[in-house]
Design an enzyme around this catalytic site. Structure first.
Site, PDB file in Angstrom:
ATOM      1  N   ASP A 370       0.851  -1.180   0.000  1.00  0.00           N
ATOM      2  CA  ASP A 370       0.000   0.000   0.000  1.00  0.00           C
ATOM      3  C   ASP A 370       0.894   1.239   0.000  1.00  0.00           C
ATOM      4  OD1 ASP A 370      -2.474   1.523   0.403  1.00  0.00           O
ATOM      5  OD2 ASP A 370      -1.686   1.889   2.407  1.00  0.00           O
ATOM      6  N   ASP A 715      -1.948  -0.345   6.085  1.00  0.00           N
ATOM      7  CA  ASP A 715      -2.182   0.191   7.419  1.00  0.00           C
ATOM      8  C   ASP A 715      -3.612   0.644   7.642  1.00  0.00           C
ATOM      9  OD1 ASP A 715      -2.170   2.342   5.712  1.00  0.00           O
ATOM     10  OD2 ASP A 715      -1.213   3.706   7.127  1.00  0.00           O
ATOM     11  N   ASP A 719      -7.263  -1.838   3.672  1.00  0.00           N
ATOM     12  CA  ASP A 719      -6.274  -2.865   3.360  1.00  0.00           C
ATOM     13  C   ASP A 719      -6.613  -4.218   3.991  1.00  0.00           C
ATOM     14  OD1 ASP A 719      -4.645  -0.982   2.019  1.00  0.00           O
ATOM     15  OD2 ASP A 719      -3.846  -0.308   3.937  1.00  0.00           O
TER      16      ASP A 719
END
Length: 1004
Positions: A370, A715, A719
């Site tokens: 990410d 985080d 996700d």
């Protein structure tokens, strides 16, 4: 209502039959509650859900039918209820397991509910009231305002302010807040980011006020879909577990074959009087076969035994063979080694939540990272400042750079030449920039002592301006800004901002509007009134007629040349994907209490600021290390494509590339590709942008279908589904609790570079795990050979089951665990990731350890025979007498038959087995390196564990025989290692093994 974003306001209100001025009536609330459900799931529904299955319903019917038939047959008492009771008991147990499983999943997802609103301002029966968010139903009219958490998925129907902005980063990963309105988007197949008229549950309103209608509650919200995705994701077996299961099945088949062979070989012994007849003798030896079948087959074997009858009791030799075949200590040793690995990783700031994930790191081939908060700090920061240095002989533009990538007021200002400015606030333009940034601002910067971090309230861009003001410092103090470091963190958070707010009193505010693209604030300072403005550069520059010069603080006319130069710099900031704002001021008549849009002209230009969500400074080196280790990194983000590509350039993902085609895709672009091209694109993809949570999970699944071992980092709440689906999910330590719950590993320092260290440790752990697995398996092969040869020769039981169990669980366990302390190879991160299909024991290695195992077994049997035939302390029998021990009672002998029940020869045999396995443990210091190269000194833990196991009460003559029989195992393995290093044997074995794989696995 799934397509509410594509329908007009009147269509949405008409669908729910609601009046936007009155809201739902009580009767409509009840109706909608029954029709659409409420904003939550009660526990009793969770219980009933376990019975909503066809098989369960059939069993319920079977129980009822069984009970009715029992009553029809006149049965009474327990017999009438026994069968239906057993069925219902099974159903209850099934439901209990289901509820416990889902409840545990609910507990793991409890953090997700922390992002849900507790209350909502709802319009019902023509009156506004504050209700628990769980009581909302589709069709409710809800009012939202700045600071409000969205209680459900809402469709905007009315704006009550000039703009409404929402921070939806937890859902989409966007680094900036998003502007919302009531208009329908023109985009087809819109993703979350395109739905500008939808307010998503759990997101935060950071500016403005408005009204909206509830269109989704509970699991029918975007946040609810994340919940369901996590709930229905099954845990995948790790590569090591899969290979151990495969090897276990293979081992079971081999042992079953040996059992059948033993049964056939012993046909001549079926008629021995000790068995009580030929048939019972056949049963005695046939029992080997059933007891060695493991796992799912054990129940079938058990049923066979119960059908044959109580005569089929497990014999000692059958149990011995089963115990010898199965490395009972292996699970404990594997777990211990993985646990030791987690301690090492914890020192590297990688907190392992799932033990098996330790070895998964060793074969990771793709890391889907990410962007926001993982590769970047997720904290908007000002990185560039542009001012006019002088305008005497044409405009001279000066640029400053600003360090610091977080909300912490820590950083310095550098000039064009990279020289640090000791007193930034003494520069007129920087001084006025800090003043304007502090006053034309509605955000709050504060220190959180619990998290030891600085946090924002409000817009990220405005907080970035507040942090800039702190970095510039205050004018008139020679010790600025270093003196500020003496303050406590709580005081330091907004010290300079508070100074300016005390110096200037805010009188009036013109809020930001979309048409003006700017905001202004009127401030009073002693006998002077000033209006400060900030906004889009094109809007601010168009309203400016003068500019502030940085060299002497003079105000001069803004010429056409200066205007063109500033617009050029503004565009260059845009090319670097910096979010750009312009700041200006204007002196107004003293005593003026209000300002209007008409006052926003004839402004004095101060400067431009460029800000971005900056990449972490250590990420570039980590990316390079991943590439060296053969690990591909795919950056995954909800941000737009150009911003993401800029970040990828900064972190080295696009080094030496100009054209990103084939490497960078948006989710929409990827979905439009044909299936074949999607498969090809996945092999080259480096950036996947404009994604929503479902796309991240889809990416992980697609890569796994290509036999990739996928690690997913993240985080945010968005996700979590992908983290749970990935082979190893890696959450950031400062990330959301939802992401941590879904992950296998947490990076305590939020450092992407820690992944590289963790991968290296994971590879080392796997190599050591592989070594002790091979050690234990070769030892168990030796035990099986020992039992097999003893049975074939017809001699007494060489080893009792309890002795074998002790060797497997305790004696072998200590050295095997110590092998886990073998040092990490220096080039462990220069090798490519191991293939998923790579066997723990390949063909050539299995041959090697079969040779070692055969020697271990023969040496053990030889030690047993030696005591009976040659030992001074033994009876010195002949081979014939030893092999016909079962007829001892039927013939005259010069020795008592009880000698065959003496356990001392078994002690000698067990000592041979233990010592030869200890020498074999030394062989496993390295797979192919000689003991002369990697000596026992390299692992003193192993040496210590060997010493602890060598305590047995034997005579010197017996110890001499034991050592003579045991030491040759080192010589044999040294020869096999030499062949491995210097011949092509192992490669020919591997080639034949690979040919047995499916073509797609061979291509891999």
């Amino acid at each position: 209502m799934e397509d509410a974003y594509a329908r007009s306001v009147s269509e949405v209100l008409g669908f729910f039959e609601v009046d936007s001025t009155k809201g739902l009536s009580d009767s409509q609330v009840d109706q909608h509650s029954r029709l659409y459900g409420r904003n939550g799931t009660p526990f009793w529904k969770l219980v009933l859900k376990q019975f909503d299955d066809l098989l369960v319903k059939i069993l319920i019917v079977a129980a009822i039918v069984s009970f009715v038939l029992a009553l029809a047959n006149g049965e009474t008492g327990l017999t009438a209820f026994l069968e239906p009771f057993v069925i219902l008991l099974i159903l209850a147990a099934n439901a209990a397991v289901g509820v416990i499983t889902e409840t545990n999943a609910e507990k793991a997802l409890e953090e997700l509910r922390a992002y849900q609103a507790n209350i909502a301002t709802v319009l019902r029966n023509g009156c506004f009231s504050i209700l628990p968010a769980t009581e909302l139903v589709p069709g409710d009219i809800v009012e939202v305002a700045v600071g409000c958490k969205i209680p459900a998925d809402l469709r905007m129907i009315e704006m009550s302010s000039n703009e409404l902005r929402v921070d939806q980063a937890i859902l989409t990963g966007e680094s900036c807040s998003v502007e919302k309105d009531v208009d329908c988007p023109l985009t087809t197949n819109a993703v979350y980011q395109d739905k500008k008229n939808i307010l998503f549950s759990g997101t935060d309103v950071v500016a403005g006020r408005g009204r909206a209608v509830v269109v989704g509650v509970g699991s029918n919200t975007a946040m609810g879909s994340i919940h369901d995705s996590m709930l229905h994701t099954d845990d995948e077996a790790t590569p090591l577990k899969k290979k151990l299961d495969e090897f276990g099945s293979f081992l079971a088949k081999v042992i079953a074959g040996i059992c059948v062979l033993v049964w056939v070989v012993n046909i001549g012994h079926f008629s021995d009087p000790s068995h009580g007849g030929f048939f019972k003798g056949a049963i005695h030896y046939f029992k080997f076969k059933a007891v060695t079948i493991r796992d799912s087959r054990i129940m079938a074997a058990f049923l066979i035994f119960t059908q044959i009858g109580d005569l089929l009791l497990f014999s000692q030799i059958a149990v011995a063979l089963a115990v010898a075949a199965i490395p009972e200590g292996l699970p404990a040793v594997v777990t211990t080694c993985l646990a030791l690995g987690t301690k090492k990783m914890a020192r590297l700031n990688a907190i392992v939540r799932s033990l098996p994930s330790v070895e998964t790191l060793g074969c990771t081939t793709v890391i889907c990272s990410d962007k926001t908060g993982t590769l970047t700090t997720n904290m908007m920061s000002v990185s560039k400042i542009c001012v006019v240095q002088s305008a005497d002989h044409g405009p001279v533009i000066n640029e400053f750079s600003v360090s610091g990538t977080t909300y912490a007021p820590e950083g310095t200002v550098f000039d064009n030449n990279g020289q640090q400015l000791d007193f930034p606030a003494q520069s007129p333009c920087l001084h006025h920039l800090a003043m304007c940034s502090s006053l034309c601002n509605d955000s709050i910067l504060q220190y959180n002592p619990d998290k030891d971090s600085y946090e924002k309230i409000g817009e990220s861009t405005e907080v970035a301006l507040r942090v800039l003001a702190e970095k510039v410092g205050l004018p008139g103090f020679d010790s600025m800004p270093s003196a500020l470091n003496m303050l406590s963190k709580h005081e330091r958070a907004a010290y300079c901002n508070h100074y300016w707010e005390n110096q200037f009193k805010k009188v009036y505010v013109l809020e930001f509007t979309r048409d003006r693209k700017m905001m202004s604030v009127l401030c009073s300072h002693k006998q002077m009134d000033v209006m400060f403005s900030k906004g889009a550069p094109e809007s601010i520059i168009a309203r400016c007629t003068k500019l502030l010069c940085n060299n002497d603080g003079s105000v001069v006319a803004l010429t056409a040349a200066a205007r063109a130069e500033l617009e050029s710099r503004f565009r260059s900031f845009g090319d670097e994907t910096l979010r750009c704002l312009a700041l200006a001021f204007k002196t107004v008549p003293h005593g003026q209490q209000t300002i209007s849009y008409d006052n926003e002209n004839d402004l004095t230009f101060i400067g431009l600021v460029g800000m971005l969500d900056p990449p972490r400074k250590e990420v570039r080196d980590a990316m390079l290390a991943c590439m060296t280790a053969g690990i591909r990194v795919i950056v995954v983000t909800g941000d737009n494509k150009s911003t993401a590509e800029s970040i990828c350039r900064k972190i080295g993902a696009f080094d030496n590339l100009v054209d990103f085609s084939g490497l960078s895709y948006t989710a929409s672009e990827f979905e439009r590709l044909p299936a074949v091209q999607q498969s090809l694109a996945l092999r080259r993809m480096t950036l996947f942008s404009r994604v929503e949570p479902s796309h991240k999970r889809m990416l992980v699944e697609a890569l796994q279908n290509q036999n990739e071992v996928v690690a997913m980092t993240g985080d945010g709440v968005n996700d979590a589904p992908a983290l749970k689906k990935a082979d190893i999910g890696i959450a950031m330590g400062s990330g959301t609790a939802v992401a941590k719950s879904a992950s296998d590993m947490v990076l305590a320092d939020d450092n992407f570079a820690s992944i590289v260290a963790a991968v290296a440790e994971g590879r080392a752990i796997y190599n050591n795990t592989k070594q002790f697995i091979r050690y234990m398996i070769s030892s168990n092969i030796g035990e099986v050979v020992c039992i097999f040869v003893a049975a074939v020769l017809g001699i007494p039981d060489t080893l009792a089951p309890v002795q074998l169990l002790w060797v497997n669980l305790v004696t072998d366990g200590l050295p095997a665990t110590a092998i886990g302390f073998n040092k990490q190879d220096s080039d462990v991160m220069k090798a490519k990731p191991r293939k998923v299909g790579e066997a723990v024991v390949t063909g050539w290695l299995f041959f090697r350890y079969l040779v070692i195992g055969v020697y271990v077994g023969l040496a053990t049997v030889t030690g047993f025979i030696w005591w009976f035939v040659y030992s001074e302390g033994g009876p010195k029998l002949t081979y014939s007498e030893l092999m016909n021990f079962e007829t001892c009672a039927l013939r005259e002998t010069s020795y008592p038959c009880s000698i065959f029940e003496d356990r001392h020869p078994s002690t000698v045999a067990m000592t041979v087995l233990v010592v030869v396995e200890m020498f074999n443990a030394l062989n496993n210091l390295s797979e192919n390196q000689s003991l002369l190269v990697i000596t026992p000194r390299s692992n003193l833990w192993l040496v210590g564990s060997i010493i602890l196991t060598m305590v047995t009460p034997l005579s010197w003559a017996e110890w001499t025989a034991v050592l003579y029989l045991s030491f040759p195992v080192i010589i044999i393995d040294e020869v096999l290692k030499f062949l491995s290093r210097n011949t092509g044997l192992r490669f020919r074995f591997r080639l034949r093994k690979t040919d047995l794989l499916p073509k797609d696995r061979r291509d891999k």
